[in-house]
Scaffold this motif. Structure first.
Motif, PDB file in Angstrom:
ATOM      1  N   LEU A 146       0.996  -1.157  -0.265  1.00  0.00           N
ATOM      2  CA  LEU A 146      -0.372   0.188   0.293  1.00  0.00           C
ATOM      3  C   LEU A 146       0.879   1.364   0.027  1.00  0.00           C
ATOM      4  O   LEU A 146       0.050   2.072  -0.301  1.00  0.00           O
ATOM      5  CB  LEU A 146      -0.672  -0.230   1.027  1.00  0.00           C
ATOM      6  CG  LEU A 146      -1.579  -1.002   1.235  1.00  0.00           C
ATOM      7  CD1 LEU A 146      -2.891  -1.047   2.204  1.00  0.00           C
ATOM      8  CD2 LEU A 146      -2.939  -1.626   0.056  1.00  0.00           C
ATOM      9  N   GLU A 147       2.264   1.251   0.268  1.00  0.00           N
ATOM     10  CA  GLU A 147       3.264   2.471   0.569  1.00  0.00           C
ATOM     11  C   GLU A 147       2.338   3.750  -0.978  1.00  0.00           C
ATOM     12  O   GLU A 147       3.070   4.675  -0.544  1.00  0.00           O
ATOM     13  CB  GLU A 147       4.572   1.377   1.307  1.00  0.00           C
ATOM     14  CG  GLU A 147       4.938   1.321   2.314  1.00  0.00           C
ATOM     15  CD  GLU A 147       6.267   1.068   2.700  1.00  0.00           C
ATOM     16  OE1 GLU A 147       6.513   0.869   1.432  1.00  0.00           O
ATOM     17  OE2 GLU A 147       6.244   0.518   3.549  1.00  0.00           O
ATOM     18  N   PRO A 148       2.841   2.656  -2.232  1.00  0.00           N
ATOM     19  CA  PRO A 148       3.133   3.402  -3.078  1.00  0.00           C
ATOM     20  C   PRO A 148       1.849   4.448  -3.353  1.00  0.00           C
ATOM     21  O   PRO A 148       2.087   5.226  -3.621  1.00  0.00           O
ATOM     22  CB  PRO A 148       3.426   2.880  -4.331  1.00  0.00           C
ATOM     23  CG  PRO A 148       3.678   1.125  -3.529  1.00  0.00           C
ATOM     24  CD  PRO A 148       3.259   1.595  -2.768  1.00  0.00           C
ATOM     25  N   TYR A 149       0.862   4.331  -3.222  1.00  0.00           N
ATOM     26  CA  TYR A 149      -0.847   5.684  -3.017  1.00  0.00           C
ATOM     27  C   TYR A 149      -0.438   6.273  -1.793  1.00  0.00           C
ATOM     28  O   TYR A 149      -1.398   7.783  -2.018  1.00  0.00           O
ATOM     29  CB  TYR A 149      -1.537   4.466  -2.643  1.00  0.00           C
ATOM     30  CG  TYR A 149      -1.883   3.288  -3.507  1.00  0.00           C
ATOM     31  CD1 TYR A 149      -1.850   3.791  -4.748  1.00  0.00           C
ATOM     32  CD2 TYR A 149      -2.025   1.621  -2.784  1.00  0.00           C
ATOM     33  CE1 TYR A 149      -1.626   2.442  -5.920  1.00  0.00           C
ATOM     34  CE2 TYR A 149      -1.562   1.077  -3.455  1.00  0.00           C
ATOM     35  CZ  TYR A 149      -1.921   0.507  -5.076  1.00  0.00           C
ATOM     36  OH  TYR A 149      -1.745   0.334  -6.079  1.00  0.00           O
ATOM     37  N   GLY A 150       0.761   6.616  -0.270  1.00  0.00           N
ATOM     38  CA  GLY A 150       1.098   7.565  -0.231  1.00  0.00           C
ATOM     39  C   GLY A 150      -0.422   7.583   0.953  1.00  0.00           C
ATOM     40  O   GLY A 150      -0.275   8.959   1.783  1.00  0.00           O
ATOM     41  N   LEU A 151      -1.171   6.802   1.394  1.00  0.00           N
ATOM     42  CA  LEU A 151      -2.152   7.222   2.535  1.00  0.00           C
ATOM     43  C   LEU A 151      -2.058   6.729   4.072  1.00  0.00           C
ATOM     44  O   LEU A 151      -1.129   6.369   3.854  1.00  0.00           O
ATOM     45  CB  LEU A 151      -2.987   6.556   2.394  1.00  0.00           C
ATOM     46  CG  LEU A 151      -4.225   7.028   0.374  1.00  0.00           C
ATOM     47  CD1 LEU A 151      -5.754   6.064   0.093  1.00  0.00           C
ATOM     48  CD2 LEU A 151      -3.853   8.341   0.309  1.00  0.00           C
ATOM     49  N   ALA A 152      -2.464   7.937   4.404  1.00  0.00           N
ATOM     50  CA  ALA A 152      -2.503   8.196   6.101  1.00  0.00           C
ATOM     51  C   ALA A 152      -2.912   6.517   6.296  1.00  0.00           C
ATOM     52  O   ALA A 152      -3.584   5.652   5.296  1.00  0.00           O
ATOM     53  CB  ALA A 152      -3.314   8.057   6.817  1.00  0.00           C
ATOM     54  N   LEU A 153      -2.274   5.534   6.844  1.00  0.00           N
ATOM     55  CA  LEU A 153      -2.612   4.266   7.909  1.00  0.00           C
ATOM     56  C   LEU A 153      -3.035   3.953   8.908  1.00  0.00           C
ATOM     57  O   LEU A 153      -3.089   5.071   9.813  1.00  0.00           O
ATOM     58  CB  LEU A 153      -1.184   3.573   8.383  1.00  0.00           C
ATOM     59  CG  LEU A 153      -0.666   3.492   6.195  1.00  0.00           C
ATOM     60  CD1 LEU A 153       0.249   2.106   7.065  1.00  0.00           C
ATOM     61  CD2 LEU A 153      -1.621   2.336   5.359  1.00  0.00           C
ATOM     62  N   SER A 154      -4.487   3.250   8.833  1.00  0.00           N
ATOM     63  CA  SER A 154      -5.352   3.479  10.604  1.00  0.00           C
ATOM     64  C   SER A 154      -5.431   1.761  11.179  1.00  0.00           C
ATOM     65  O   SER A 154      -5.844   0.857  10.099  1.00  0.00           O
ATOM     66  CB  SER A 154      -6.578   3.786  10.329  1.00  0.00           C
ATOM     67  OG  SER A 154      -7.527   3.618  11.243  1.00  0.00           O
ATOM     68  N   TRP A 155      -4.549   1.496  12.077  1.00  0.00           N
ATOM     69  CA  TRP A 155      -4.368   0.261  12.379  1.00  0.00           C
ATOM     70  C   TRP A 155      -5.226  -0.116  13.597  1.00  0.00           C
ATOM     71  O   TRP A 155      -5.413   0.082  14.725  1.00  0.00           O
ATOM     72  CB  TRP A 155      -2.696  -0.004  13.182  1.00  0.00           C
ATOM     73  CG  TRP A 155      -2.643  -1.276  13.761  1.00  0.00           C
ATOM     74  CD1 TRP A 155      -2.481  -1.386  14.863  1.00  0.00           C
ATOM     75  CD2 TRP A 155      -2.216  -2.367  12.615  1.00  0.00           C
ATOM     76  NE1 TRP A 155      -2.016  -2.746  15.157  1.00  0.00           N
ATOM     77  CE2 TRP A 155      -1.785  -3.268  13.704  1.00  0.00           C
ATOM     78  CE3 TRP A 155      -2.067  -1.832  11.311  1.00  0.00           C
ATOM     79  CZ2 TRP A 155      -1.033  -4.301  13.159  1.00  0.00           C
ATOM     80  CZ3 TRP A 155      -1.596  -3.777  10.965  1.00  0.00           C
ATOM     81  CH2 TRP A 155      -1.001  -4.625  11.835  1.00  0.00           C
ATOM     82  N   HIS A 156      -5.961  -1.115  13.898  1.00  0.00           N
ATOM     83  CA  HIS A 156      -7.220  -1.836  14.361  1.00  0.00           C
ATOM     84  C   HIS A 156      -6.181  -2.953  15.134  1.00  0.00           C
ATOM     85  O   HIS A 156      -5.341  -3.529  14.586  1.00  0.00           O
ATOM     86  CB  HIS A 156      -8.130  -2.754  13.466  1.00  0.00           C
ATOM     87  CG  HIS A 156      -9.008  -1.604  13.434  1.00  0.00           C
ATOM     88  ND1 HIS A 156      -9.903  -1.144  13.160  1.00  0.00           N
ATOM     89  CD2 HIS A 156      -8.661  -0.859  11.834  1.00  0.00           C
ATOM     90  CE1 HIS A 156     -10.459  -0.147  12.466  1.00  0.00           C
ATOM     91  NE2 HIS A 156     -10.118  -0.233  11.591  1.00  0.00           N
ATOM     92  N   TYR A 157      -6.449  -3.018  16.650  1.00  0.00           N
ATOM     93  CA  TYR A 157      -5.583  -4.185  17.120  1.00  0.00           C
ATOM     94  C   TYR A 157      -6.993  -3.785  18.565  1.00  0.00           C
ATOM     95  O   TYR A 157      -7.606  -3.178  18.529  1.00  0.00           O
ATOM     96  CB  TYR A 157      -4.604  -3.601  17.926  1.00  0.00           C
ATOM     97  CG  TYR A 157      -4.046  -2.238  18.864  1.00  0.00           C
ATOM     98  CD1 TYR A 157      -4.320  -2.538  20.326  1.00  0.00           C
ATOM     99  CD2 TYR A 157      -4.387  -1.126  18.970  1.00  0.00           C
ATOM    100  CE1 TYR A 157      -4.030  -1.796  21.102  1.00  0.00           C
ATOM    101  CE2 TYR A 157      -4.781   0.031  19.651  1.00  0.00           C
ATOM    102  CZ  TYR A 157      -4.050  -0.170  20.643  1.00  0.00           C
ATOM    103  OH  TYR A 157      -4.382   0.280  22.089  1.00  0.00           O
ATOM    104  N   PRO A 158      -6.296  -5.462  19.358  1.00  0.00           N
ATOM    105  CA  PRO A 158      -5.947  -6.339  19.835  1.00  0.00           C
ATOM    106  C   PRO A 158      -6.712  -7.432  18.405  1.00  0.00           C
ATOM    107  O   PRO A 158      -5.759  -8.724  18.091  1.00  0.00           O
ATOM    108  CB  PRO A 158      -6.013  -6.725  20.549  1.00  0.00           C
ATOM    109  CG  PRO A 158      -7.088  -6.409  20.856  1.00  0.00           C
ATOM    110  CD  PRO A 158      -7.554  -5.263  20.473  1.00  0.00           C
TER     111      PRO A 158
END
Length: 228
Positions: A146-158
């Motif tokens: 996904l890195e080439p698109y330059g968007l922010a990441l929203s990480w879900h846990y646990p």
């Protein structure tokens, strides 16, 4: 880094709504079951009680589900600016046509996996067409793709999403006829053939155990709750 708390629909009617001060945003709804969407009144109640950012998570939708989301958006749009996590192409078109400058759009976990396998040029056009600014992720193995698109990441846990079904495992019927009997419930599932414990939450199954992610633009915490 923003910290967000996922609210189970069972708490939305409770007053006062208590959100720990460390969370700057709350997430309502579900990426996996339309039966867990808040009512317009519940969404308005949260928007009135919580002064931080409000995020509406939405799943793949039937026509009835899409109509329900439209009602939520219409109710809340005059009170608060929303972010919507989207997994449904029809909802993306609605947001593009009617709410483009009003609502921030995030690519939900199911849809993010589809973007991951798109040809890169097509994916860039797709993301631009719908003004998508964020990827919802819980699988570290796809982040590099996904890195080439330059968007922010929203990480879900646990909890990390494993699979989803349209047949409600709680009520043993198709999920379109929802009695919301899963509210406030999670169930661990074990079997000699499973290498890990699966957790049943709504109509989806998850693996539990991952931690928050440093470097993500946002971490969304889903609190485990006791099985009733």
């Amino acid at each position: 880094m923003e910290k967000a708390l996922a609210l189970d629909a069972s708490v939305l009617k409770k007053r006062p709504l208590r959100i720990p001060a460390c969370y700057g945003a709350v997430m309502l709804g579900s990426e996996f079951c339309a039966g867990l969407l808040p009512s317009p009144q519940e969404a308005l109640g949260v928007a009135a009680a919580f002064k931080g950012r409000v995020i509406l998570a939405t799943p793949l939708l039937t026509e009835a589900g899409l109509a329900a989301v439209k009602k939520i958006l219409q109710a809340v749009r005059e009170k608060r600016r929303l972010e919507v996590i989207v997994n449904d192409l029809g909802l993306l078109e609605v947001l593009r046509a009617r709410f483009r400058d009003e609502i921030a759009v995030s690519c939900g976990r199911i849809l993010t996996h589809r973007v991951r396998i798109m040809p890169q040029a097509y994916a860039k056009e797709f993301l631009a067409r719908y003004a998508i600014k964020t990827f919802e992720v819980d699988d570290a193995s796809i982040i590099k793709r996904l890195e080439p698109y330059g968007l922010a990441l929203s990480w879900h846990y646990p909890f990390r999403y494993a699979t989803v079904t349209r047949f409600c495992p709680w009520e043993e019927r198709w999920a379109s006829a929802c009695g919301r009997s899963c509210l406030g419930r999670m169930e661990p599932l074990t079997h000699p053939g499973l290498p890990v414990t699966l957790w049943r939450i709504g109509t989806a199954y998850f693996v539990r155990g991952q931690k928050s992610r440093a470097g993500a633009g946002r971490n969304i915490f889903t609190p485990p709750f006791k099985n009733k």
